[in-house]
Design a protein around this motif. Structure first.
Motif, short mmCIF file in Angstrom:
data_model
loop_
_atom_site.label_atom_id
_atom_site.label_comp_id
_atom_site.label_asym_id
_atom_site.label_seq_id
_atom_site.Cartn_x
_atom_site.Cartn_y
_atom_site.Cartn_z
N ILE A 87 0.77 -1.10 0.14
CA ILE A 87 0.14 0.14 -0.07
C ILE A 87 1.01 1.37 0.01
CG2 ILE A 87 -2.01 1.33 1.06
CD1 ILE A 87 -3.03 -1.16 2.43
N GLY A 88 1.71 1.43 0.99
CA GLY A 88 2.29 2.63 1.31
C GLY A 88 2.95 3.42 0.11
N ILE A 127 -3.31 1.29 10.40
CA ILE A 127 -4.88 1.68 10.50
C ILE A 127 -5.43 2.75 9.50
CG2 ILE A 127 -6.63 2.60 11.83
CD1 ILE A 127 -5.45 1.35 14.23
N GLY A 128 -4.43 3.76 9.18
CA GLY A 128 -4.50 4.98 8.56
C GLY A 128 -4.55 4.31 6.79
N CYS A 130 -5.20 1.09 5.44
CA CYS A 130 -5.83 -0.11 5.24
C CYS A 130 -7.39 0.31 4.58
CB CYS A 130 -6.10 -1.03 6.44
SG CYS A 130 -7.17 -0.46 7.48
N PHE A 131 -7.67 1.40 4.69
CA PHE A 131 -9.23 1.38 4.14
C PHE A 131 -9.65 0.86 2.79
CE2 PHE A 131 -13.24 4.40 3.71
CZ PHE A 131 -13.98 3.60 4.73
N PRO A 132 -8.83 1.07 1.68
CA PRO A 132 -9.27 0.40 0.41
C PRO A 132 -9.35 -1.04 0.45
CG PRO A 132 -7.03 2.02 0.39
CD PRO A 132 -7.38 1.89 1.83
N LEU A 133 -8.60 -1.58 1.25
CA LEU A 133 -8.70 -2.94 1.44
C LEU A 133 -9.94 -3.28 2.05
CD1 LEU A 133 -4.89 -4.19 2.12
CD2 LEU A 133 -6.16 -3.89 0.12
N ILE A 134 -10.73 -2.61 2.78
CA ILE A 134 -11.97 -2.82 3.41
C ILE A 134 -13.03 -2.59 2.33
CG2 ILE A 134 -13.64 -2.08 5.13
CD1 ILE A 134 -11.22 -1.46 6.96
N LEU A 135 -12.81 -1.66 1.56
CA LEU A 135 -13.86 -1.17 0.38
C LEU A 135 -13.97 -2.07 -0.67
CD1 LEU A 135 -13.09 2.77 0.31
CD2 LEU A 135 -14.99 1.58 1.37
N LEU A 136 -12.51 -2.53 -1.00
CA LEU A 136 -12.53 -3.15 -2.25
C LEU A 136 -13.36 -4.79 -2.09
CD1 LEU A 136 -10.90 -2.46 -4.90
CD2 LEU A 136 -9.20 -3.97 -4.10
N PRO A 137 -13.15 -5.35 -1.28
CA PRO A 137 -14.02 -6.54 -1.56
C PRO A 137 -15.47 -6.37 -1.32
CG PRO A 137 -12.30 -6.71 0.38
CD PRO A 137 -12.37 -5.30 -0.05
N ILE A 138 -16.02 -5.25 -0.94
CA ILE A 138 -17.33 -4.99 -0.90
C ILE A 138 -17.85 -4.26 -2.11
CG2 ILE A 138 -19.16 -3.81 0.44
CD1 ILE A 138 -17.22 -3.46 2.98
N CYS A 140 -15.94 -3.47 -5.27
CA CYS A 140 -15.23 -3.85 -6.54
C CYS A 140 -16.13 -4.10 -7.60
CB CYS A 140 -13.86 -4.41 -6.21
SG CYS A 140 -13.01 -4.86 -7.81
N ARG B 13 -11.30 -11.44 -3.41
CA ARG B 13 -11.85 -10.94 -1.97
C ARG B 13 -11.14 -11.74 -0.96
NH1 ARG B 13 -18.35 -10.90 -3.68
NH2 ARG B 13 -18.22 -8.52 -4.08
N THR B 16 -7.59 -10.24 -0.36
CA THR B 16 -7.68 -9.04 0.13
C THR B 16 -7.89 -9.10 1.77
OG1 THR B 16 -8.79 -8.02 -1.92
CG2 THR B 16 -8.43 -6.85 0.12
N TYR B 24 -2.12 -6.39 9.62
CA TYR B 24 -2.20 -6.03 10.76
C TYR B 24 -1.33 -6.91 11.79
CZ TYR B 24 -5.59 -2.66 10.48
OH TYR B 24 -6.40 -1.14 10.30
N VAL B 50 -4.85 11.77 10.64
CA VAL B 50 -4.78 11.06 9.53
C VAL B 50 -5.83 10.32 8.62
CG1 VAL B 50 -3.40 9.05 8.79
CG2 VAL B 50 -2.40 10.36 10.48
N TYR B 54 -6.91 10.32 4.70
CA TYR B 54 -6.73 9.11 4.05
C TYR B 54 -7.77 8.16 3.70
CZ TYR B 54 -1.52 9.17 5.36
OH TYR B 54 -0.48 9.67 5.33
N TRP B 55 -8.83 8.19 4.72
CA TRP B 55 -9.95 7.57 4.17
C TRP B 55 -10.84 8.08 3.09
CZ3 TRP B 55 -12.14 3.65 8.63
CH2 TRP B 55 -11.12 2.93 8.99
N THR B 66 -10.64 1.36 -9.91
CA THR B 66 -11.35 0.30 -10.13
C THR B 66 -11.69 0.14 -11.47
OG1 THR B 66 -11.78 0.48 -7.72
CG2 THR B 66 -12.93 -1.39 -8.90
N VAL B 79 -3.41 -3.70 -2.84
CA VAL B 79 -2.72 -4.34 -1.93
C VAL B 79 -1.37 -3.73 -1.81
CG1 VAL B 79 -1.35 -6.52 -0.89
CG2 VAL B 79 -4.05 -6.59 -1.58
N THR B 80 -0.62 -3.71 -3.25
CA THR B 80 0.77 -3.41 -3.15
C THR B 80 0.88 -1.91 -3.23
OG1 THR B 80 0.73 -3.69 -5.47
CG2 THR B 80 1.62 -5.30 -4.09
N GLY B 81 -0.03 -0.93 -3.60
CA GLY B 81 -0.15 0.52 -3.79
C GLY B 81 0.69 0.95 -4.53
#
Lengths: 255, 225
Positions: A87-88, A127-128, A130-138, A140, B13, B16, B24, B50, B54-55, B66, B79-81
């Protein structure tokens, strides 16, 4: 205790993350490769895609590597390495780390020597970002479905879909082109000026020239190298200009 | 029967969610090992600064990227950004040189293979760079190094090259978004490029829609005659 940032545990964590990224990528490559064979895409084309993509990735990847090193003085080399492999990107991670340290009363310009601080930085970054990875499965699949339906309706909309697809890509390119033409971001990011415009124009000229060589002169082998070579050529121009122009001209920015 | 794309979404899915667990695991394992969890109030304070940016960016990114990335490519990229500055350009370049359309299944497969290859290459380059060149690299990118400018100008080099390849096919489409971007930067020179992408994409789509309408109605008129 001061070496916890580059201790065995951190290296082990980095190893785990990297392994994950590689296995995941291989999984999708293999699945797509098999499917491509099924629908009759020539294997040559697929191999060429791999070669082109490796070459294309080299220069940007080296610049990502440079950002890992930029963060290394405060956070050690391993955490930035992990963060920029998943991600970063520099802006995200710098801001996240800065905010975490700020909340603790520290700054990113000095080395973090306390595990408590370090752990806060890690959690903030994770935490800052990771949000795209929560949105994506829902979302995409839904996004693709909506888009697919819009395109499939009839010939006119499918032609429109194609143009809008190209326009979307061009929109992204345009943001970065405009950035090179007119932006004045906060340091250490570079402001638009003589150098950025020269590099931009050189890259365009090199691409057009190399593309002409590859297509019109029939040097087929050159094709996958066109963009990487043009990029390296333009980056070379940046080196030459800084070397040979007086610093105040080379350093000229529009504002 | 499940189509290939449906399967890709299912795999995507699963991967991800696994990626989230891996992400985490890094702070979690560290915190357990050294028995140092961040103070809740401090973490909250850091996150308060942040998360809103970010969100919000994440939402814009998911909506913008997408549709342009295929199913497999989207799951891999997020995942890889480094999507806008690497994965997406890499996929565009691969589809251009393979001469396939982004909207076709072939295009989607080529784009996924390109993004996967790019992810592996990046990961390997960073790993090798960190392990082998960490002692030397600071000198290469240090202030005053001869080749430092080369890496400072990767962005104009990359996007100049890409612009040229799009210019050849769709030069009409390139004018409006660049113009809009420059204007926006004149008024807001420090705008983050992530926000700018949203501006230029909207400008690009609107202009393309108008151009299409003009062209299509002209074609329609000439067919009628």
């Amino acid at each position: 205790m001061s070496d916890f940032k580059t201790g065995a545990l951190m290296y082990a964590l980095a190893g785990g993350v990297i392994l994950f990224v590689i296995v995941q990528s291989l999984f999708f490559i293999v699945k797509s490769w098999k499917r491509a064979k099924e629908i009759g895409v020539e294997p040559e084309k697929l191999k060429q895609t791999v070669v082109t993509s490796v070459l294309f990735t080299i220069a940007p990847a080296v610049s990502i590597l440079a950002t890992v090193l930029a963060l290394a003085s405060a956070l050690g080399i391993v955490l930035p390495w992990i963060r920029l492999s998943v991600i970063g990107n520099l802006a995200y991670e710098t801001v996240a780390a800065n905010n975490a340290l700020d909340a603790l009363g520290g700054t990113l310009s000095e080395e973090v020597t306390d595990t408590q601080q370090f752990s806060t930085v890690m959690w903030t970054m994770t935490i800052g970002s990771c949000f795209p990875l929560i949105l994506l499965p829902i979302f995409c699949k839904k996004i693709h479905k909506v888009m697919g339906n819009a395109v499939k309706k009839n010939e006119k909309t499918s032609a429109l879909g194609e143009i809008l697809g190209a326009a979307g890509m061009i929109g992204i390119v345009a943001a970065f082109v405009a950035k090179s033409l007119a932006a004045a971001p906060d340091a250490p990011d570079i402001s638009a000026g003589l150098m950025s415009v020269s590099v931009l124009v050189s890259a365009m000229v090199f691409t057009i020239a190399l593309d002409w060589l590859a297509r019109k002169k029939g040097i087929k082998k050159l094709e996958p190298f066109v963009l990487p070579l043009a990029m390296f050529g333009a980056m070379g121009i940046a080196v030459l200009l800084t070397q040979f122009l007086p610093p105040d001209i080379a350093g000229f920015t529009f504002r | 029967m499940k189509t290939f794309t449906d399967k890709m979404h299912t795999y995507g899915r699963i991967w991800t969610v696994t990626a989230l667990a891996v992400l985490y695991a890094v702070p979690l394992v560290f915190s357990i090992y050294y028995n140092v969890f961040p103070q809740f109030s401090t973490l909250l304070k850091a996150l308060a600064a942040v998360i809103p940016i970010y969100w919000a960016t994440a939402i814009v990114e998911v909506i913008t990227y997408t549709p342009l990335l295929g199913a497999g490519g989207a799951y891999l990229s997020f995942v890889t950004g480094n999507i806008a500055n690497l994965k997406l350009p890499c996929a565009m370049n691969a589809m251009n040189s393979a001469d396939v359309k982004a909207t076709s299944e072939e295009g989607e497969l080529i784009s996924t293979i390109a993004i996967g290859t790019s992810a592996i290459t990046t990961t390997v380059i960073i790993a090798v760079g960190v392990l082998a060149f960490a002692p030397v690299l600071p000198y290469i990118t240090a202030e005053g190094s001869v080749i430092k400018p080369a890496f400072e100008y990767v962005v104009p080099a990359l996007f100049g090259a890409l612009l040229a390849s799009y210019f050849a096919k769709h030069w009409r489409l390139t004018i409006a978004p660049i113009f809009a971007g420059v204007i926006a930067y004149i008024f807001a020179p420090k705008l983050p490029v992530g926000t700018m992408i949203f501006v230029t994409i909207v400008a690009s789509l609107v202009a393309a829609g108008i151009l299409f309408k003009v062209k299509y109605s002209k074609q329609f008129a000439s067919e009628k005659e």
